[in-house]
Design a protein around this motif. Structure first.
Motif, PDB file in Angstrom:
ATOM      1  N   ASP A   1       0.926  -1.334  -0.051  1.00 52.12           N
ATOM      2  CA  ASP A   1      -0.165  -0.016  -0.006  1.00 52.12           C
ATOM      3  C   ASP A   1       0.791   1.281  -0.051  1.00 52.12           C
ATOM      4  O   ASP A   1       0.614   2.214  -0.504  1.00 52.12           O
ATOM      5  CB  ASP A   1      -0.905   0.023   1.483  1.00 52.12           C
ATOM      6  CG  ASP A   1      -2.029   1.000   1.251  1.00 52.12           C
ATOM      7  OD1 ASP A   1      -2.635   1.013   0.173  1.00 52.12           O
ATOM      8  OD2 ASP A   1      -1.820   1.861   2.046  1.00 52.12           O
ATOM      9  N   ALA A   2       1.878   1.100   0.636  1.00 52.32           N
ATOM     10  CA  ALA A   2       2.813   2.305   0.768  1.00 52.32           C
ATOM     11  C   ALA A   2       3.544   2.667  -0.482  1.00 52.32           C
ATOM     12  O   ALA A   2       3.982   3.992  -0.756  1.00 52.32           O
ATOM     13  CB  ALA A   2       3.939   2.040   1.976  1.00 52.32           C
ATOM     14  N   TRP A   3       3.598   1.720  -1.412  1.00 58.32           N
ATOM     15  CA  TRP A   3       4.383   1.907  -2.696  1.00 58.32           C
ATOM     16  C   TRP A   3       3.482   2.401  -3.651  1.00 58.32           C
ATOM     17  O   TRP A   3       3.943   2.452  -5.188  1.00 58.32           O
ATOM     18  CB  TRP A   3       5.135   0.549  -3.125  1.00 58.32           C
ATOM     19  CG  TRP A   3       6.113   0.137  -2.344  1.00 58.32           C
ATOM     20  CD1 TRP A   3       6.217  -0.611  -1.215  1.00 58.32           C
ATOM     21  CD2 TRP A   3       7.442   0.325  -2.596  1.00 58.32           C
ATOM     22  NE1 TRP A   3       7.430  -0.867  -0.649  1.00 58.32           N
ATOM     23  CE2 TRP A   3       8.129  -0.123  -1.507  1.00 58.32           C
ATOM     24  CE3 TRP A   3       8.179   1.229  -3.614  1.00 58.32           C
ATOM     25  CZ2 TRP A   3       9.683  -0.140  -1.424  1.00 58.32           C
ATOM     26  CZ3 TRP A   3       9.629   1.205  -3.652  1.00 58.32           C
ATOM     27  CH2 TRP A   3      10.490   0.654  -2.369  1.00 58.32           C
ATOM     28  N   ARG A   4       2.320   2.525  -3.415  1.00 56.53           N
ATOM     29  CA  ARG A   4       1.235   3.337  -4.442  1.00 56.53           C
ATOM     30  C   ARG A   4       1.767   4.736  -4.789  1.00 56.53           C
ATOM     31  O   ARG A   4       1.583   5.171  -5.710  1.00 56.53           O
ATOM     32  CB  ARG A   4      -0.164   3.497  -3.759  1.00 56.53           C
ATOM     33  CG  ARG A   4      -0.729   1.858  -3.568  1.00 56.53           C
ATOM     34  CD  ARG A   4      -2.292   2.331  -3.315  1.00 56.53           C
ATOM     35  NE  ARG A   4      -2.981   0.966  -2.953  1.00 56.53           N
ATOM     36  CZ  ARG A   4      -4.012   0.615  -2.602  1.00 56.53           C
ATOM     37  NH1 ARG A   4      -4.527   1.927  -2.212  1.00 56.53           N
ATOM     38  NH2 ARG A   4      -4.509  -0.360  -2.403  1.00 56.53           N
TER      39      ARG A   4
ATOM     40  N   LEU B   1       5.006   7.939 -11.266  1.00 57.17           N
ATOM     41  CA  LEU B   1       5.284   7.453 -12.655  1.00 57.17           C
ATOM     42  C   LEU B   1       4.313   7.417 -13.866  1.00 57.17           C
ATOM     43  O   LEU B   1       4.720   6.990 -14.917  1.00 57.17           O
ATOM     44  CB  LEU B   1       5.981   6.030 -12.479  1.00 57.17           C
ATOM     45  CG  LEU B   1       7.131   5.870 -11.700  1.00 57.17           C
ATOM     46  CD1 LEU B   1       7.686   4.451 -11.379  1.00 57.17           C
ATOM     47  CD2 LEU B   1       8.226   6.728 -12.178  1.00 57.17           C
ATOM     48  N   LEU B   2       3.176   7.910 -13.475  1.00 52.44           N
ATOM     49  CA  LEU B   2       1.925   7.986 -14.455  1.00 52.44           C
ATOM     50  C   LEU B   2       1.933   9.358 -14.882  1.00 52.44           C
ATOM     51  O   LEU B   2       2.026  10.439 -14.481  1.00 52.44           O
ATOM     52  CB  LEU B   2       0.760   7.535 -13.706  1.00 52.44           C
ATOM     53  CG  LEU B   2       0.660   6.186 -12.929  1.00 52.44           C
ATOM     54  CD1 LEU B   2      -0.615   6.159 -12.210  1.00 52.44           C
ATOM     55  CD2 LEU B   2       0.818   5.244 -13.963  1.00 52.44           C
ATOM     56  N   ASP B   3       1.913   9.314 -16.280  1.00 51.77           N
ATOM     57  CA  ASP B   3       1.665  10.578 -16.944  1.00 51.77           C
ATOM     58  C   ASP B   3       0.486  10.697 -17.827  1.00 51.77           C
ATOM     59  O   ASP B   3      -0.149   9.640 -18.001  1.00 51.77           O
ATOM     60  CB  ASP B   3       2.792  10.820 -17.777  1.00 51.77           C
ATOM     61  CG  ASP B   3       3.260   9.768 -18.881  1.00 51.77           C
ATOM     62  OD1 ASP B   3       2.363   8.765 -18.702  1.00 51.77           O
ATOM     63  OD2 ASP B   3       3.905  10.117 -19.809  1.00 51.77           O
ATOM     64  N   VAL B   4       0.089  12.056 -18.377  1.00 58.26           N
ATOM     65  CA  VAL B   4      -1.059  12.060 -19.130  1.00 58.26           C
ATOM     66  C   VAL B   4      -0.463  12.114 -20.692  1.00 58.26           C
ATOM     67  O   VAL B   4       0.314  12.715 -20.901  1.00 58.26           O
ATOM     68  CB  VAL B   4      -1.689  13.275 -18.928  1.00 58.26           C
ATOM     69  CG1 VAL B   4      -2.957  13.465 -19.786  1.00 58.26           C
ATOM     70  CG2 VAL B   4      -2.178  13.262 -17.196  1.00 58.26           C
TER      71      VAL B   4
ATOM     72  N   ILE C   1       6.092  -4.391  -9.550  1.00 56.14           N
ATOM     73  CA  ILE C   1       5.232  -3.161  -9.772  1.00 56.14           C
ATOM     74  C   ILE C   1       6.042  -2.133 -10.371  1.00 56.14           C
ATOM     75  O   ILE C   1       5.684  -1.181 -11.192  1.00 56.14           O
ATOM     76  CB  ILE C   1       4.681  -2.693  -8.351  1.00 56.14           C
ATOM     77  CG1 ILE C   1       3.611  -4.015  -7.900  1.00 56.14           C
ATOM     78  CG2 ILE C   1       4.066  -1.457  -8.144  1.00 56.14           C
ATOM     79  CD1 ILE C   1       3.117  -3.636  -6.402  1.00 56.14           C
ATOM     80  N   ILE C   2       7.075  -1.373  -9.594  1.00 54.90           N
ATOM     81  CA  ILE C   2       7.845  -0.350  -9.822  1.00 54.90           C
ATOM     82  C   ILE C   2       8.861  -0.572 -11.240  1.00 54.90           C
ATOM     83  O   ILE C   2       8.884   0.549 -11.960  1.00 54.90           O
ATOM     84  CB  ILE C   2       8.869   0.127  -8.807  1.00 54.90           C
ATOM     85  CG1 ILE C   2       8.021   0.317  -7.287  1.00 54.90           C
ATOM     86  CG2 ILE C   2       9.782   1.133  -8.881  1.00 54.90           C
ATOM     87  CD1 ILE C   2       7.169   1.374  -7.738  1.00 54.90           C
ATOM     88  N   GLU C   3       9.535  -1.724 -11.241  1.00 58.85           N
ATOM     89  CA  GLU C   3      10.290  -1.777 -12.594  1.00 58.85           C
ATOM     90  C   GLU C   3       9.641  -1.481 -13.888  1.00 58.85           C
ATOM     91  O   GLU C   3      10.357  -0.697 -14.506  1.00 58.85           O
ATOM     92  CB  GLU C   3      11.024  -3.209 -12.591  1.00 58.85           C
ATOM     93  CG  GLU C   3      12.359  -3.129 -13.471  1.00 58.85           C
ATOM     94  CD  GLU C   3      13.179  -4.301 -13.069  1.00 58.85           C
ATOM     95  OE1 GLU C   3      14.344  -4.349 -13.794  1.00 58.85           O
ATOM     96  OE2 GLU C   3      12.677  -5.121 -12.571  1.00 58.85           O
TER      97      GLU C   3
END
Length: 631
Positions: free
Chosen positions: A509-512, A518-521, A593-595
């Motif tokens: 949950d903390a890694w959200r 890392l999300l863009d539009v 998740i992150i990579e």
């Protein structure tokens, strides 16, 4: 010719005349004989009438004479025991120490028979003689009982059971010569006791003597084992769990079995077949009372140390129950006395199952702090150690759990009455293993649910709470796999997996937060939007150049925020104390998740600071290496 014929006829005629004359005489004689017979018949009848009463009286006199002879014979027989008393008194008064034993017992037999004859006569004149002969017989029997007692005492020196147990030697028995003497004495005393008894109950003094002397021998011989069982139960470390075989109860039971069976071998050649069981039970009663007292003392100790020494209760139940089964199969005795002595410990064992559950729950609920690094707490390993230890006692536990009923350990009401005789036959089949699996599952469910509740109260942050849950699940799973719990708790694997996923989800949950950076539009209505797929579609320079100043600033901010959040989480991840498998598993989950998110984001925007590293701190390989280090 005529003259000779006439002469012949004349001669024949003369003969005929003679014949007729003889016939007439015979006829007259017959009449005289008939007359004589008639007169004789009349005379005989007169004689019969005269002699008949005399003959009858003669027969009565003969019968009377015969009866008188028989009475005289009976009187002689009745007087014979009286005459015999003086002859036997000399032998019996002298005693078996001065008279050969065989002669003495022969005299006793004759006296017993004489007394029996006198009693059957039922003559009032013999009552004094009966009393005197009874006194003589009682004296003789008493002296024979003394011999019986002395013979037993000569072979009643206590033995040290450990000597026979450790060297696997049979316990000593009476010699065949001794048992032969005792058998003869017992048979003579038994016969005498029947004559001396005033009621229908046969009280055989030799039986009483036997179980008093031999009973004391058995009790004294076993006393050290009883004391050792109690002393070995004393704890040197208050919180140490009882370890199987460290109490002397097993040796005590071995000693009882060996000495009881040896005593049964002594009893069989001495007493009658229908007396074996009662004599054996009476002989061993004193030592059984000592055994029951020892079990009560052990039960008191177990109750005072229930959470650590309940395992001793299970061991006692198994050892003592098996002892009862073996003794009953050999002697037909001891089943119920031993079952009765076991009742208190059996009840304590039942209560312990509920208390173990309550203790697990209360220990977690009473915690005022949890490790701030997410590490496990001793309650978890202690609980698993207890479950592992319980697998050693599946046989008695199966019996106890069956009497409680499935789930009965969760209530304070036992489904079986404490007054009933428990089954002593253990059969750890599918049902017994299933009951144990249910009990272990209940304990682990209680442990994990209370740990989760306590972690939410005492640990800050879902990430730390997740690590704490995951660590405890790992310890539980590892201790199941490394013990006899594994084949018994295969069905609990799905529940553990659910708890593991819950802990993982709480941690992730903390890694959200870094993931969100890392999300863009992307605007699909712009002509210069990047194409999907392929390396050519991720030309970072072209993408960055196409961005406006605000978009560039936003991308820079995302990189800065990601770096800060990522570094903080990495630091926190490394500060947590994780079980080896937990660290590897959570590291993989974070990497998964992150990579890929960072790789995509980096491919598109890493030229935002033109390689200066001001905003883009990690390239893809550096990030992958950092993520790999999390495991």
């Amino acid at each position: 010719m005529v003259a000779p014929r006439k002469a012949v006829f004349a001669e024949e005629s003369a003969e005929v005349e003679v014949l007729f004359a003889n016939m007439e005489k015979l006829k007259n004689l017959t009449k005289k004989i008939q007359g004589s017979l008639n007169r004789l018949e009349i005379s005989g009848k007169s004689v019969q009438d005269a002699i008949g009463p005399i003959y009858g009286n003669t027969q009565k006199l003969q019968t009377t004479n015969s009866n008188i002879d028989r009475i005289i014979e009976a009187i002689d027989r009745i007087r014979e025991p009286l005459d015999q008393r003086s002859r036997e008194e000399r032998i019996l008064r002298a005693g078996p120490r001065k008279v050969p034993l065989q002669d003495y017992m022969g005299s006793l037999d004759r006296t017993t028979q004489a007394l029996s004859d006198l009693k059957r006569s039922n003559l009032r004149s013999n009552q004094q003689a009966v009393a005197e002969l009874s006194t003589l017989l009682r004296t003789g029997t008493k002296q024979l009982e003394d011999v019986f007692r002395e013979i037993l005492r000569d072979d009643a020196r206590p033995v040290e059971p450990l000597h026979y147990i450790t060297k696997q030697l049979p316990f000593p028995t009476l010699s065949s010569e001794t048992t032969s003497k005792l058998r003869l004495i017992n048979s003579h005393v038994s016969a005498s006791s029947v004559q001396l008894s005033q009621n229908d109950v046969r009280e055989i003094p030799t039986e009483k003597i036997y179980h008093e002397i031999r009973g004391d021998y058995i009790t004294t011989s076993l006393r050290n084992l009883a004391a050792a069982s109690v002393s070995m139960a004393r704890k040197t470390t208050a919180d140490a769990l009882y370890r199987q075989g460290t109490n002397g109860i097993g040796t005590y039971a071995q000693g009882m079995e060996g000495i009881y069976l040896a005593e049964y071998e002594n009893i069989c050649p001495i007493f009658a077949r229908d007396e074996w069981g009662t004599v054996c039970a009476a002989t061993c009663q004193s030592s059984l009372n000592e055994f029951s007292k020892t079990l009560r003392e052990l039960n008191t100790h177990i109750q005072k140390n229930l959470m650590t020494d309940c395992f001793l209760a299970y061991e006692i139940i198994e050892i003592v129950s098996n002892l009862s089964i073996r003794l009953e199969s050999r002697t037909g005795e001891f089943k119920y006395p031993i079952a009765d002595s076991l009742k208190p410990i059996r009840e304590t064992a039942k209560q312990s199952l509920t208390k173990l559950l309550e203790d697990t729950r209360s220990r977690v609920q009473s915690l005022i702090a949890l490790p701030m690094d997410g590490s496990t707490i001793p309650v978890t390993s202690d609980t698993m150690t207890k479950l592992q230890t319980l697998t050693v006692y599946l046989s008695p536990l199966s019996s106890i759990m069956t009497s409680l009923g499935d789930g009965g350990w969760s209530t304070n009401v036992a489904s079986a009455s404490s007054s009933s005789i428990p089954s002593l036959n253990f059969d750890v089949g599918a049902d017994g293993k299933q009951l144990f699996a249910h009990y272990a599952s209940d304990m682990l469910d209680s442990l994990l649910s209370n740990l989760e509740t306590k972690s939410r109260t005492l640990l800050k942050g879902r990430s730390l709470q997740g690590v704490f849950i995951a660590n405890n699940v790992a310890v539980i799973e590892r201790m199941i796999r490394s013990s006899e719990l594994e084949p018994l708790m295969t069905s609990y694997g799905s529940k553990l997996e659910t708890w593991r996923k819950k802990g993982t989800a709480m941690y992730l949950d903390a890694w959200r937060e870094p993931s969100a950076h890392l999300l863009d539009v992307q605007y699909t209505n712009r002509s210069n939007r990047p194409q999907s797929g392929g390396v050519a579609s991720t030309d970072s320079s072209a993408i960055v150049k196409s961005l406006g100043s605000k978009d560039k600033d936003a991308i820079k901010e995302k990189f800065k925020n990601f770096n800060a959040s990522f570094d903080d989480l990495v630091t926190r991840h490394r500060s947590y104390k994780m079980e080896r498998e937990v660290r590897a598993q959570l590291g993989r989950e974070v990497q998964n998740i992150i990579e890929p998110l960072y790789g995509r984001f980096w491919d598109r925007y890493h030229e935002i600071d033109k390689g200066k590293g001001k905003y883009v701190k990690y390239d893809k390989s550096q990030l992958a290496s950092t993520l790999a280090g999390l495991g």
